[in-house]
Scaffold this motif. Structure first.
Motif, mmCIF file in Angstrom:
data_model
loop_
_atom_site.group_PDB
_atom_site.id
_atom_site.type_symbol
_atom_site.label_atom_id
_atom_site.label_comp_id
_atom_site.label_asym_id
_atom_site.label_seq_id
_atom_site.Cartn_x
_atom_site.Cartn_y
_atom_site.Cartn_z
ATOM 1 N N ASN A 283 0.836 -1.197 0.000
ATOM 2 C CA ASN A 283 0.000 0.000 0.000
ATOM 3 C C ASN A 283 0.873 1.249 0.000
ATOM 4 O O ASN A 283 1.907 1.282 0.676
ATOM 5 N N LYS A 421 -5.241 -0.661 -1.507
ATOM 6 C CA LYS A 421 -6.132 -1.786 -1.243
ATOM 7 C C LYS A 421 -7.500 -1.281 -0.787
ATOM 8 O O LYS A 421 -7.606 -0.359 0.021
ATOM 9 N N SER A 422 -8.545 -1.932 -1.277
ATOM 10 C CA SER A 422 -9.915 -1.539 -0.941
ATOM 11 C C SER A 422 -10.255 -1.965 0.493
ATOM 12 O O SER A 422 -9.736 -2.975 0.978
ATOM 13 N N ALA A 424 -10.551 1.992 -0.206
ATOM 14 C CA ALA A 424 -9.470 2.964 -0.306
ATOM 15 C C ALA A 424 -10.015 4.385 -0.241
ATOM 16 O O ALA A 424 -10.981 4.725 -0.929
ATOM 17 N N ALA A 438 -6.524 2.554 3.999
ATOM 18 C CA ALA A 438 -6.457 1.414 3.084
ATOM 19 C C ALA A 438 -6.932 0.129 3.738
ATOM 20 O O ALA A 438 -6.770 -0.069 4.948
ATOM 21 N N GLY A 439 -7.519 -0.735 2.915
ATOM 22 C CA GLY A 439 -7.749 -2.118 3.298
ATOM 23 C C GLY A 439 -8.749 -2.343 4.403
ATOM 24 O O GLY A 439 -8.653 -3.347 5.122
ATOM 25 N N GLN A 440 -9.704 -1.467 4.543
ATOM 26 C CA GLN A 440 -10.683 -1.602 5.618
ATOM 27 C C GLN A 440 -11.987 -2.207 5.102
ATOM 28 O O GLN A 440 -12.358 -2.050 3.944
ATOM 29 N N SER A 446 -11.885 3.670 6.595
ATOM 30 C CA SER A 446 -10.761 4.141 5.776
ATOM 31 C C SER A 446 -10.694 5.668 5.796
ATOM 32 O O SER A 446 -9.610 6.262 5.867
ATOM 33 N N HIS A 529 -8.133 -5.856 -4.390
ATOM 34 C CA HIS A 529 -8.197 -6.773 -3.252
ATOM 35 C C HIS A 529 -6.863 -7.490 -3.039
ATOM 36 O O HIS A 529 -6.016 -7.503 -3.901
#
Length: 529
Positions: A283, A421-422, A424, A438-440, A446, A529
């Motif tokens: 990320n 990363k989604s 985002a 990121a990535g939540q 996020s 992803h």
């Protein structure tokens, strides 16, 4: 057959003639009779070696522009005959078939021909037929026959002969056979993949892909996982094609993160100025443009200095000494750039653990291609995310019109969000990220993480307020509820770019209007992803 097998007769037919003459001389010095074809035979004779033409063995000349030369019982019988089977030996005697103990073949350069952009007919003509047939025959009969398909195995064979009185062991022949089958499989995968593209078959019934070992890795993502790095032969500039100037071997995570960093920074055309991306765990923790490379690095670093420690730095322009001096002020795992000047290399040389990679160019973010992901029992294949939006593609959906500066920041943030990363969320000001979430599992989370990151950096830098105040924000997918917009407004954002397309778009737009935000829709999503 388990005991060592002597090599008395070899068939050599190679496209890549690297090391051929020396290898053949050393075989000939051991008393090995050499059969050969076409250009290989010519090269060996020119070097003064005695060669028997395959045409003289088969009784048929090469014909049809060389398409037919080794597809003959006297070749395949010599490769496939079981030397401990009396019926096979009798058939060889009856038909005048001599045994072939060693096959040395590397194939027509199909992959190289495709990489050069050759036309359809030229690619077809570079599909080898006789070579794969012989390789498979010799590999199947590895109980008696040794098969070499790679130049790098010449020395291994000679060392095996030295160690075993001019014989090869079964274990060695088995290893060669495995390599041989992998080569023909990779060759067929290259042909089938190229043909699918050439005829426009987007979802072929069978999809094959292959790679060549570039590096054995100490471990994978974690120490208990085995790993290796394979390259496909694709010429796209990046970690697989880069030159490493110094530092330890790249790890699994280094390779993954370096690829992510370079693909991101390549989104920014160097003709429009320097850009820098800093990546941690795939990320971005900071991305920025600048008037100079050092300015771009500093602005990217100031987005999240904590996360940047031990990260990957990517530049879209050659690395210079001043920027290198700035980078080495903290621990950095890898730096990747199209090139690096001598000052930068000298400065990095004092940091033995820092890896410097140069690529000679940038990957084309608009290019197509496939990406793969394994799942239990199969794999997913999809086209590379080469989606791009321009100013003209944006649909302004709020009462407040964004300023030109806000539009520029929105497009910048949108480009970065594509590589986050989604879910985002990317906050940006003046063409630099100022907060990234990121990535939540929740888009609101996020949003809040990006805000908190900016607040932490404002405190560390002694700023009177976080830079999310007045920022533009990009979301990789639509806001399903108005709460996301409300969270952005609480962070001080003033402009939002998002795909749109939610069932509650009207509610989201109304919230933006109520809160005084400008918002644009792209009509394009960038899940990652």
């Amino acid at each position: 057959m388990t005991h060592p097998i002597p090599i008395k007769r070899a068939l050599i037919s190679v496209s890549d003639k690297t090391g051929l003459i020396d290898f053949a001389r050393r075989l000939s010095a051991r008393g090995v009779e050499i059969l050969s074809t076409g250009g290989s035979a010519g090269a060996l004779r020119e070097a003064g070696l005695t060669v028997v033409d395959v045409a003289d063995v088969t009784g048929f000349p090469e014909m049809m522009d060389g398409r037919v030369k080794t597809l003959h019982p006297k070749v395949h019988g010599g490769l496939l005959a079981l030397r401990d089977n009396q019926e096979h030996l009798a058939a060889m005697e009856a038909h005048g078939i001599g045994p072939i103990d060693l096959l040395v073949v590397n194939l027509y350069p199909f992959e190289e021909t495709v990489a050069k952009g050759a036309d359809y007919d030229t690619c077809i003509e570079n599909i080898d037929i006789g070579g794969p047939a012989m390789i498979r025959a010799a590999a199947k009969n590895h109980g008696f026959v040794s098969v070499i398909v790679d130049v790098e195995d010449y020395d291994a064979l000679l060392a095996e002969l030295d160690a075993n009185d001019d014989r090869t062991t079964l274990a060695f022949r088995r290893r060669l056979a495995q390599v041989a089958y992998a080569r023909t499989a990779a060759y067929d995968a290259a042909v089938s993949s190229w043909m699918a593209g050439a005829i426009g078959e987007e979802t072929p019934r069978r999809r094959a892909f292959a790679g060549t070992l570039a590096q054995g890795l100490r471990y994978g993502e974690n120490p208990h996982q085995q790993a290796a790095f394979y390259v496909t032969g694709e010429t796209r500039p990046g970690v697989a094609t880069a030159r490493q100037w110094q530092g330890k071997e790249l790890s699994y995570n280094n390779i993954n993160d370096t690829d992510a960093a370079f693909e991101l920074v390549a989104e920014f055309d160097p003709a429009n100025g320097p850009a820098c991306a800093i990546i941690k765990h795939a990320n971005p923790c900071g991305v920025a443009r600048g008037e100079t490379a050092i300015e771009a690095y500093r602005r990217a670093f100031d987005c999240d200095r904590t996360s940047a420690f031990g990260g990957i730095v990517a530049l879209n322009q050659p690395l210079d000494g001043a920027t290198a001096e700035e980078i080495v002020k903290i621990f950095t795992e890898v730096v990747i750039a199209p090139d690096a000047d001598e000052d930068a290399k000298r400065i990095f040389a004092a940091k033995k653990n820092l890896r410097l990679l140069t690529t000679g160019g940038l990957p084309d973010p608009a290019a197509g291609g496939l990406t793969f992901r394994q799942v239990a029992g199969g794999f997913l294949a999809q086209g590379r995310d080469n989606g791009h939006v321009a100013r003209a593609d944006l649909k302004i959906v709020t009462a407040r019109q964004p300023s030109e500066a806000e539009l520029a920041d929105m497009l910048f943030a949108w480009t970065v969000a594509k590589h986050v990363k989604s879910n985002a969320i990317v906050y940006a000001r003046d063409l630099a990220t100022v907060g990234i979430g990121a990535g939540q599992m929740s888009r609101v989370d996020s949003t809040r993480i990006g805000r908190r990151k900016s607040e932490d950096m404002a405190e560390a830098l002694g700023l009177p307020q976080p830079l999310t105040i007045g920022a533009a924000v990009a979301s990789d997918a639509f806001f399903p509820f108005a709460d996301g917009i409300e969270a952005l407004a609480e962070a001080g954002a003033k402009a939002v770019i998002q795909p749109g397309g939610s069932m509650r778009d009207d509610e989201v737009i109304a919230a933006a209007d109520r809160l005084g935000l400008a918002m644009v829709f792209t009509g394009q999503r960038h899940f990652r992803h």
